[in-house]
Design an enzyme around this catalytic site. Structure first.
Site, PDB file in Angstrom:
ATOM      1  N   LYS A   1      -7.649   1.577  -2.261  1.00 61.38           N
ATOM      2  CA  LYS A   1      -7.150   0.967  -1.019  1.00 61.38           C
ATOM      3  C   LYS A   1      -7.079   1.999   0.114  1.00 61.38           C
ATOM      4  O   LYS A   1      -7.435   1.730   1.261  1.00 61.38           O
ATOM      5  CB  LYS A   1      -5.769   0.360  -1.298  1.00 61.38           C
ATOM      6  CG  LYS A   1      -4.998  -0.100  -0.090  1.00 61.38           C
ATOM      7  CD  LYS A   1      -5.624  -1.290   0.598  1.00 61.38           C
ATOM      8  CE  LYS A   1      -4.850  -1.607   1.870  1.00 61.38           C
ATOM      9  NZ  LYS A   1      -5.533  -2.580   2.712  1.00 61.38           N
TER      10      LYS A   1
ATOM     11  N   THR B   1       0.869  -1.181   0.000  1.00 59.69           N
ATOM     12  CA  THR B   1       0.000   0.000   0.000  1.00 59.69           C
ATOM     13  C   THR B   1       0.902   1.226   0.000  1.00 59.69           C
ATOM     14  O   THR B   1       1.633   1.455   0.972  1.00 59.69           O
ATOM     15  CB  THR B   1      -0.905   0.033   1.251  1.00 59.69           C
ATOM     16  OG1 THR B   1      -1.657  -1.176   1.309  1.00 59.69           O
ATOM     17  CG2 THR B   1      -1.851   1.218   1.198  1.00 59.69           C
TER      18      THR B   1
HETATM   19  P1  NAD Z   1       5.854  -6.069   7.343  1.00 58.92           P
HETATM   20  O1  NAD Z   1       6.592  -4.924   7.953  1.00 58.92           O
HETATM   21  O2  NAD Z   1       5.454  -7.227   8.188  1.00 58.92           O
HETATM   22  O3  NAD Z   1       6.690  -6.660   6.104  1.00 58.92           O
HETATM   23  C1  NAD Z   1       7.445  -5.899   5.225  1.00 58.92           C
HETATM   24  C2  NAD Z   1       8.683  -6.716   4.843  1.00 58.92           C
HETATM   25  O4  NAD Z   1       9.421  -6.009   3.845  1.00 58.92           O
HETATM   26  C3  NAD Z   1       9.635  -6.950   6.021  1.00 58.92           C
HETATM   27  O5  NAD Z   1       9.867  -8.341   6.155  1.00 58.92           O
HETATM   28  C4  NAD Z   1      10.902  -6.179   5.612  1.00 58.92           C
HETATM   29  O6  NAD Z   1      12.097  -6.803   6.065  1.00 58.92           O
HETATM   30  C5  NAD Z   1      10.791  -6.209   4.107  1.00 58.92           C
HETATM   31  N1  NAD Z   1      11.556  -5.185   3.405  1.00 58.92           N
HETATM   32  C6  NAD Z   1      11.580  -3.840   3.621  1.00 58.92           C
HETATM   33  N2  NAD Z   1      12.377  -3.228   2.732  1.00 58.92           N
HETATM   34  C7  NAD Z   1      12.874  -4.211   1.920  1.00 58.92           C
HETATM   35  C8  NAD Z   1      13.752  -4.222   0.797  1.00 58.92           C
HETATM   36  N3  NAD Z   1      14.302  -3.100   0.327  1.00 58.92           N
HETATM   37  N4  NAD Z   1      14.042  -5.403   0.210  1.00 58.92           N
HETATM   38  C9  NAD Z   1      13.490  -6.550   0.679  1.00 58.92           C
HETATM   39  N5  NAD Z   1      12.650  -6.612   1.740  1.00 58.92           N
HETATM   40  C10 NAD Z   1      12.352  -5.452   2.348  1.00 58.92           C
HETATM   41  O7  NAD Z   1       4.578  -5.415   6.635  1.00 58.92           O
HETATM   42  P2  NAD Z   1       3.210  -6.169   6.214  1.00 58.92           P
HETATM   43  O8  NAD Z   1       2.266  -6.138   7.367  1.00 58.92           O
HETATM   44  O9  NAD Z   1       3.549  -7.452   5.547  1.00 58.92           O
HETATM   45  O10 NAD Z   1       2.655  -5.092   5.154  1.00 58.92           O
HETATM   46  C11 NAD Z   1       3.196  -4.992   3.837  1.00 58.92           C
HETATM   47  C12 NAD Z   1       2.317  -4.051   3.031  1.00 58.92           C
HETATM   48  O11 NAD Z   1       0.975  -4.569   2.985  1.00 58.92           O
HETATM   49  C13 NAD Z   1       2.208  -2.635   3.620  1.00 58.92           C
HETATM   50  O12 NAD Z   1       2.197  -1.696   2.588  1.00 58.92           O
HETATM   51  C14 NAD Z   1       0.873  -2.665   4.360  1.00 58.92           C
HETATM   52  O13 NAD Z   1       0.293  -1.368   4.462  1.00 58.92           O
HETATM   53  C15 NAD Z   1       0.069  -3.597   3.467  1.00 58.92           C
HETATM   54  N6  NAD Z   1      -1.018  -4.336   4.127  1.00 58.92           N
HETATM   55  C16 NAD Z   1      -0.821  -4.951   5.329  1.00 58.92           C
HETATM   56  C17 NAD Z   1      -1.878  -5.655   5.924  1.00 58.92           C
HETATM   57  C18 NAD Z   1      -1.714  -6.361   7.248  1.00 58.92           C
HETATM   58  O14 NAD Z   1      -2.742  -6.812   7.822  1.00 58.92           O
HETATM   59  N7  NAD Z   1      -0.500  -6.507   7.787  1.00 58.92           N
HETATM   60  C19 NAD Z   1      -3.113  -5.738   5.274  1.00 58.92           C
HETATM   61  C20 NAD Z   1      -3.277  -5.134   4.038  1.00 58.92           C
HETATM   62  C21 NAD Z   1      -2.210  -4.437   3.467  1.00 58.92           C
END
Ligand code: NAD
Length: 295
Positions: free
Chosen positions: A170, A95
């Site tokens: 979104k 997002t």
């Molecule tokens: P998270 O923080 O758990 O995961 C993000 C991952 O990205 C981490 O493991 C981090 O190490 C990795 N990362 C960051 N920079 C990186 C890079 N340069 N190269 C490789 N890996 C990298 O976040 P999440 O909860 O999985 O959310 C991810 C996205 O999905 C966000 O944009 C969030 O807004 C969206 N989202 C989350 C949810 C939810 O319930 N958690 C629901 C809908 C949407």
């Protein structure tokens, strides 16, 4: 067998990539966190040494990163786009700001790389169950190419419009989610303060005119619902700081279009207060704790 490069294996990306493995795709995974990579390797994925290594030889690239700066940092500043072969399908499921999405789309298109923005809704439970909603922006032909893969991770797939439109939809959705999570927390606090059992009150409101997704799937009061963050001290799930980011994106979009988003503004401020008190990493339903501590 198609090879999918999957970059970002956090709370959402990890279970999404695991579902692709279950469906028979080869997944070349990269994340900055070794623990996240270990989990996907244990599920049958291949560990890539870098994002560049992950995309080498892949027919599809999927990214699931926290915010705009990570996505622009990866594809543009980190020049990953230059390592992706023309014709490779790129889907960014993070997002992020619609403007950032359009920027990456434009650079990809100039290099002959088809791209969609495909943010998701449905939370970590939806990611694990493969029942996410994908909200897609980009050309219909690119969505159709992505559809068989998206269907392995989700059950609802919408085309919102052109590049960046998935992100706009979104952001609107998450502003509404924040508002009804806060409203639900406030109603539960009020009921409990006046002698009601939070479970009984939740059961009543869920099937009454106050019913909403927070009550049905994600009750914020500890112990009312099993398998939700509130019942495990608000661990896992969707982080407060990620919700705060999404509300910031909603406010930016509102400024750009001169839209009135009064409740969205209040929600952003409440989440900023909650994060400022050291709760940024907790699940966003922990806003219940802020409401409880209000004078
Ligand atoms: P998270 O923080 O758990 O995961 C993000 C991952 O990205 C981490 O493991 C981090 O190490 C990795 N990362 C960051 N920079 C990186 C890079 N340069 N190269 C490789 N890996 C990298 O976040 P999440 O909860 O999985 O959310 C991810 C996205 O999905 C966000 O944009 C969030 O807004 C969206 N989202 C989350 C949810 C939810 O319930 N958690 C629901 C809908 C949407």
């Amino acid at each position: 067998m198609q090879t999918i490069a999957f970059i970002g294996l956090g709370h959402m990306g990890g279970p999404m990539a695991a579902n692709l493995l279950k469906a028979g795709y080869a997944v070349r995974a990269f994340d900055l966190s070794q623990a996240s990579l270990d989990a996907i390797v244990a599920a049958g994925g291949t560990r890539a040494a870098s994002a560049q290594d992950a995309v080498a030889g892949a027919q599809v690239v999927i990214s699931m990163l926290p915010a705009s700066q990570h996505v622009e940092g990866l594809y543009l500043d980190g020049k990953l786009i230059e390592s992706i072969l023309p014709g490779t399908l790129v889907m960014d499921c993070s997002t992020i700001a619609p403007e950032s999405a359009r920027k990456v789309h434009a650079v990809a298109a100039a290099r002959g790389i088809p791209m969609i923005d495909a943010p998701v809704s449905g939370g970590t439970a939806g990611a694990a169950a493969g029942t996410l909603t994908f909200i897609v922006g980009g050309e219909v032909a690119n969505l159709e190419r992505a559809r068989p893969i998206l269907e392995k991770m989700g059950k609802n797939i919408f085309h919102a419009g052109g590049a960046g439109a998935g992100q706009v939809a979104k952001i609107c959705n998450n502003m509404l989610l924040a508002i009804h999570m806060i409203g639900t927390s406030e109603a539960l606090s009020l009921g409990v303060a006046n002698g009601l059992d939070p479970k009984v009150l939740s059961d009543i409101m869920r099937v009454s005119s106050g019913g909403n997704w927070s009550l049905e799937k994600y009750n914020p009061w500890p112990g009312v619902m099993e398998n939700v963050p509130a019942s495990r001290e608000y661990e896992g799930g969707f982080g407060v700081d990620l919700m705060l980011k999404d509300l910031g994106l909603a406010m930016e979009a509102a400024m750009a279009s001169k839209s009135a988003t009064l409740l969205g503004g209040v929600a952003r401020n409440l989440y900023a207060m909650h994060s400022g008190r050291g709760n940024g990493k907790k699940d966003f339903s922990s806003i219940q704790q802020l409401i409880e501590k209000m004078p």
